[in-house]
Design an enzyme around this catalytic site. Structure first.
Site, PDB file in Angstrom:
ATOM      1  N   ASP A 173       0.853  -1.198   0.000  1.00 60.39           N
ATOM      2  CA  ASP A 173       0.000   0.000   0.000  1.00 60.39           C
ATOM      3  C   ASP A 173       0.886   1.244   0.000  1.00 60.39           C
ATOM      4  O   ASP A 173       0.613   2.230  -0.700  1.00 60.39           O
ATOM      5  CB  ASP A 173      -0.894  -0.032   1.253  1.00 60.39           C
ATOM      6  CG  ASP A 173      -2.143   0.818   1.138  1.00 60.39           C
ATOM      7  OD1 ASP A 173      -2.070   1.873   0.508  1.00 60.39           O
ATOM      8  OD2 ASP A 173      -3.181   0.426   1.702  1.00 60.39           O
ATOM      9  N   HIS A 213      -7.746  -1.379   8.875  1.00 52.80           N
ATOM     10  CA  HIS A 213      -6.805  -0.876   7.859  1.00 52.80           C
ATOM     11  C   HIS A 213      -7.246   0.560   7.579  1.00 52.80           C
ATOM     12  O   HIS A 213      -8.046   0.809   6.680  1.00 52.80           O
ATOM     13  CB  HIS A 213      -6.920  -1.770   6.622  1.00 52.80           C
ATOM     14  CG  HIS A 213      -6.106  -1.341   5.445  1.00 52.80           C
ATOM     15  ND1 HIS A 213      -4.988  -2.020   5.016  1.00 52.80           N
ATOM     16  CD2 HIS A 213      -6.246  -0.311   4.578  1.00 52.80           C
ATOM     17  CE1 HIS A 213      -4.485  -1.433   3.940  1.00 52.80           C
ATOM     18  NE2 HIS A 213      -5.239  -0.389   3.648  1.00 52.80           N
ATOM     19  N   HIS A 261      -6.714   4.420   6.663  1.00 52.00           N
ATOM     20  CA  HIS A 261      -5.901   5.503   6.083  1.00 52.00           C
ATOM     21  C   HIS A 261      -6.146   6.752   6.929  1.00 52.00           C
ATOM     22  O   HIS A 261      -7.172   6.881   7.597  1.00 52.00           O
ATOM     23  CB  HIS A 261      -6.253   5.693   4.605  1.00 52.00           C
ATOM     24  CG  HIS A 261      -5.701   4.595   3.741  1.00 52.00           C
ATOM     25  ND1 HIS A 261      -4.588   4.755   2.956  1.00 52.00           N
ATOM     26  CD2 HIS A 261      -6.074   3.295   3.578  1.00 52.00           C
ATOM     27  CE1 HIS A 261      -4.314   3.618   2.333  1.00 52.00           C
ATOM     28  NE2 HIS A 261      -5.213   2.709   2.692  1.00 52.00           N
ATOM     29  N   CYS A 275      -4.117   4.816  -2.742  1.00 52.28           N
ATOM     30  CA  CYS A 275      -4.554   3.988  -3.861  1.00 52.28           C
ATOM     31  C   CYS A 275      -4.868   4.907  -5.027  1.00 52.28           C
ATOM     32  O   CYS A 275      -5.565   5.913  -4.849  1.00 52.28           O
ATOM     33  CB  CYS A 275      -5.787   3.194  -3.422  1.00 52.28           C
ATOM     34  SG  CYS A 275      -6.509   2.240  -4.761  1.00 52.28           S
ATOM     35  N   ASN A 311      -1.593   5.136   5.063  1.00 50.33           N
ATOM     36  CA  ASN A 311      -2.094   4.350   6.193  1.00 50.33           C
ATOM     37  C   ASN A 311      -1.634   4.987   7.494  1.00 50.33           C
ATOM     38  O   ASN A 311      -0.668   5.752   7.513  1.00 50.33           O
ATOM     39  CB  ASN A 311      -1.505   2.931   6.145  1.00 50.33           C
ATOM     40  CG  ASN A 311      -2.027   2.119   4.976  1.00 50.33           C
ATOM     41  OD1 ASN A 311      -1.418   2.073   3.928  1.00 50.33           O
ATOM     42  ND2 ASN A 311      -3.157   1.480   5.162  1.00 50.33           N
TER      43      ASN A 311
HETATM   44  P1  HMG Z   1      -9.648  -6.381 -15.815  1.00 53.28           P
HETATM   45  O1  HMG Z   1      -9.521  -5.334 -16.847  1.00 53.28           O
HETATM   46  O2  HMG Z   1     -11.015  -6.610 -15.294  1.00 53.28           O
HETATM   47  O3  HMG Z   1      -9.160  -7.806 -16.230  1.00 53.28           O
HETATM   48  O4  HMG Z   1      -8.634  -6.051 -14.639  1.00 53.28           O
HETATM   49  P2  HMG Z   1      -8.566  -8.378 -17.538  1.00 53.28           P
HETATM   50  O5  HMG Z   1      -8.531  -9.846 -17.324  1.00 53.28           O
HETATM   51  O6  HMG Z   1      -9.287  -7.830 -18.748  1.00 53.28           O
HETATM   52  O7  HMG Z   1      -7.044  -7.838 -17.573  1.00 53.28           O
HETATM   53  C1  HMG Z   1      -6.683  -6.502 -17.821  1.00 53.28           C
HETATM   54  C2  HMG Z   1      -5.168  -6.449 -17.956  1.00 53.28           C
HETATM   55  O8  HMG Z   1      -4.580  -6.873 -16.724  1.00 53.28           O
HETATM   56  C3  HMG Z   1      -4.617  -7.411 -19.029  1.00 53.28           C
HETATM   57  O9  HMG Z   1      -3.392  -6.853 -19.500  1.00 53.28           O
HETATM   58  C4  HMG Z   1      -4.274  -8.634 -18.222  1.00 53.28           C
HETATM   59  O10 HMG Z   1      -3.277  -9.409 -18.847  1.00 53.28           O
HETATM   60  C5  HMG Z   1      -3.761  -8.026 -16.935  1.00 53.28           C
HETATM   61  P3  HMG Z   1      -3.299  -5.794 -20.715  1.00 53.28           P
HETATM   62  O11 HMG Z   1      -4.064  -6.422 -21.819  1.00 53.28           O
HETATM   63  O12 HMG Z   1      -3.939  -4.504 -20.209  1.00 53.28           O
HETATM   64  O13 HMG Z   1      -1.843  -5.643 -20.941  1.00 53.28           O
HETATM   65  N1  HMG Z   1      -3.923  -8.858 -15.745  1.00 53.28           N
HETATM   66  C6  HMG Z   1      -2.905  -9.113 -14.901  1.00 53.28           C
HETATM   67  N2  HMG Z   1      -1.602  -8.782 -14.935  1.00 53.28           N
HETATM   68  C7  HMG Z   1      -0.850  -9.210 -13.899  1.00 53.28           C
HETATM   69  N3  HMG Z   1      -1.339  -9.907 -12.861  1.00 53.28           N
HETATM   70  C8  HMG Z   1      -2.637 -10.260 -12.811  1.00 53.28           C
HETATM   71  C9  HMG Z   1      -3.474  -9.864 -13.858  1.00 53.28           C
HETATM   72  N4  HMG Z   1      -4.790 -10.026 -14.112  1.00 53.28           N
HETATM   73  C10 HMG Z   1      -5.045  -9.404 -15.258  1.00 53.28           C
HETATM   74  N5  HMG Z   1      -3.088 -10.937 -11.769  1.00 53.28           N
HETATM   75  C11 HMG Z   1      -7.526  -6.342 -12.550  1.00 53.28           C
HETATM   76  C12 HMG Z   1      -8.755  -6.627 -13.398  1.00 53.28           C
HETATM   77  C13 HMG Z   1      -7.906  -6.636 -11.116  1.00 53.28           C
HETATM   78  C14 HMG Z   1      -6.413  -7.245 -12.988  1.00 53.28           C
HETATM   79  C15 HMG Z   1      -7.084  -4.869 -12.727  1.00 53.28           C
HETATM   80  O14 HMG Z   1      -8.208  -4.047 -12.566  1.00 53.28           O
HETATM   81  C16 HMG Z   1      -6.021  -4.474 -11.725  1.00 53.28           C
HETATM   82  O15 HMG Z   1      -4.924  -5.009 -11.689  1.00 53.28           O
HETATM   83  N6  HMG Z   1      -6.319  -3.463 -10.871  1.00 53.28           N
HETATM   84  C17 HMG Z   1      -5.394  -2.958  -9.878  1.00 53.28           C
HETATM   85  C18 HMG Z   1      -6.060  -3.013  -8.542  1.00 53.28           C
HETATM   86  C19 HMG Z   1      -5.111  -2.596  -7.449  1.00 53.28           C
HETATM   87  O16 HMG Z   1      -4.020  -3.129  -7.324  1.00 53.28           O
HETATM   88  N7  HMG Z   1      -5.536  -1.616  -6.622  1.00 53.28           N
HETATM   89  C20 HMG Z   1      -4.769  -1.192  -5.470  1.00 53.28           C
HETATM   90  C21 HMG Z   1      -4.792  -2.222  -4.397  1.00 53.28           C
HETATM   91  S1  HMG Z   1      -6.336  -2.305  -3.501  1.00 53.28           S
HETATM   92  C22 HMG Z   1      -6.131  -1.183  -2.206  1.00 53.28           C
HETATM   93  O17 HMG Z   1      -5.169  -0.460  -2.195  1.00 53.28           O
HETATM   94  C23 HMG Z   1      -7.107  -1.171  -1.093  1.00 53.28           C
HETATM   95  C24 HMG Z   1      -6.555  -1.831   0.178  1.00 53.28           C
HETATM   96  O18 HMG Z   1      -5.348  -1.243   0.578  1.00 53.28           O
HETATM   97  C25 HMG Z   1      -7.573  -1.706   1.317  1.00 53.28           C
HETATM   98  C26 HMG Z   1      -8.083  -0.276   1.505  1.00 53.28           C
HETATM   99  O19 HMG Z   1      -7.278   0.638   1.709  1.00 53.28           O
HETATM  100  O20 HMG Z   1      -9.301  -0.118   1.468  1.00 53.28           O
HETATM  101  C27 HMG Z   1      -6.309  -3.322  -0.039  1.00 53.28           C
HETATM  102 MG    MG Z   2      -5.170   0.640   1.723  1.00 57.18          MG
END
Ligand code: HMG
Ligand code: MG
Length: 318
Positions: A33, A224, A226, A257, A266
């Site tokens: 994060d 968790h 922020h 994020c 955080n």
């Molecule tokens: P999508 O568009 O629905 O899925 O993305 P897709 O299957 O069509 O894939 C899109 C692209 O992602 C493709 O590549 C896939 O190959 C690739 P492109 O054609 O664009 O080159 N792909 C992947 N690459 C690597 N690893 C994978 C993977 N899966 C697909 N596992 C997806 C869905 C979830 C993948 C996308 O939306 C994504 O990666 N989003 C990022 C989300 C993220 O990391 N957000 C931040 C973390 S969450 C957070 O911070 C909150 C938290 O801290 C708690 C809080 O604070 O509340 C946890």
């Molecule tokens: Mg977070």
């Protein structure tokens, strides 16, 4: 460290109220994060060095990276290399965030000890963050849970936007409890409640816990929070009074994020550890080593720490 200005960590003057836990587990978010929204993308070498330093500071649960789309989050590309470069210490859980089966498989290959799936309590954030609805995201996690079980890996579940959403506004605690319950039913061993935009206040946090702990034991819930509005420490304290004992924190208060515009980091690990130890609650954190880790990562990023405790203690160093 001896101090003469009232900042000493000697035993608390007043007895710890019975309701507060004796120990609290800090789950370190700095390498995931903390870095995922930084303008400067760091190499795998620097990221793993940060994690090694956090381990030296006593942190036992460290989220080391995420296996998400590198197009969406370039800061987390090469998380496999981060894992490969770690000087792993016994007794430390190095975990990874995974959005789908592909991410889980990559985390498994990289050697993650544990994984986390992440859902949202709000539809708006779910769509922006992972490009699908809440129910679609839960469906995506089903195969992750099944394969994780086959490999004996524990899965943590996050629920985001538990006290407000940047797109949908206010979020009702029963909506959070509904998603949390589903993650719990699926087999997540712990549910971390994410105040993604840091909008919550203490009584709201208590209400949230009241709802989410109806079906999930409080020992299996984590906070968790922020710190966008400076409420995280107060919100945590409110939940400690209700028996919560797992807190997600981030060295130097890093975090954010890209899909939660305006949200800040955080709760800082330094701030949480200082408050907890000051109340006689054990955290096993070595503050001196933690400050070194904070200085290291802030120097690498070219930023100032967001931790009040970190800034105060560092200003006292000769
Ligand atoms: P999508 O568009 O629905 O899925 O993305 P897709 O299957 O069509 O894939 C899109 C692209 O992602 C493709 O590549 C896939 O190959 C690739 P492109 O054609 O664009 O080159 N792909 C992947 N690459 C690597 N690893 C994978 C993977 N899966 C697909 N596992 C997806 C869905 C979830 C993948 C996308 O939306 C994504 O990666 N989003 C990022 C989300 C993220 O990391 N957000 C931040 C973390 S969450 C957070 O911070 C909150 C938290 O801290 C708690 C809080 O604070 O509340 C946890
Ligand atoms: Mg977070």
């Amino acid at each position: 460290m001896s101090r003469d200005d009232g900042s000493s960590q000697s035993p608390p003057e007043y007895a710890r109220p019975k309701a507060l836990p004796e120990t609290v587990t800090l789950v370190e978010m700095g390498a995931r994060d903390g870095l995922q929204n930084q303008p400067k993308v760091l190499s795998a070498e620097i990221r793993s060095e940060l994690i090694n330093r956090l381990a030296k500071a006593g942190l036992k649960r460290i989220e080391a990276g995420s296996f998400v789309s590198p197009r969406a989050i370039p800061q987390m590309a090469d998380s496999d290399k981060v894992f490969a470069l770690l000087h792993r210490q016994p007794g430390i859980v190095y975990s990874a965030l995974t959005p789908n089966l592909r991410g889980f498989e990559a985390a498994l290959t990289a050697g993650a000890d544990e994984v986390a799936v992440f859902a949202s309590a709000s539809e708006g954030f779910s769509q922006k963050n992972i490009n699908c609805s809440i129910s679609e995201s839960l469906k995506r996690f089903e195969p992750v849970m099944a394969v994780a079980q086959q490999h004996g890996l524990k899965v943590r579940g996050y629920v985001s936007c538990v006290m407000g959403c940047p797109y949908d506004g206010d979020i009702q605690p029963f909506a959070v409890a509904d998603v949390a319950d589903q993650l719990w039913q699926m087999g997540c061993y712990e549910i971390s409640l994410g105040d993604t935009i840091g909008a919550g206040t203490p009584l709201k946090a208590k209400r949230l816990l009241e709802h989410t702990s109806k079906n999930i034991p409080v020992q299996s819930l984590a906070a968790h929070f922020h710190n966008t509005y400076g409420q995280a420490l107060a919100n945590i304290y409110a939940l400690l009074e209700e028996g919560l004992s797992v807190i997600d924190t981030s060295v130097a208060g890093l975090g954010g994020c890209p899909y939660a515009p305006g949200a800040s980091g955080n709760l800082a690990t330094e701030d949480a550890a200082y408050m907890l130890e000051g109340m006689g609650i054990k955290t096993v954190v070595n503050m001196e080593e933690l400050l070194k880790a904070a200085t290291f990562i802030c120097d690498q990023l070219g930023i100032t720490s967001r931790s009040n405790v970190g800034l105060a203690l560092i200003s006292r160093q000769p």
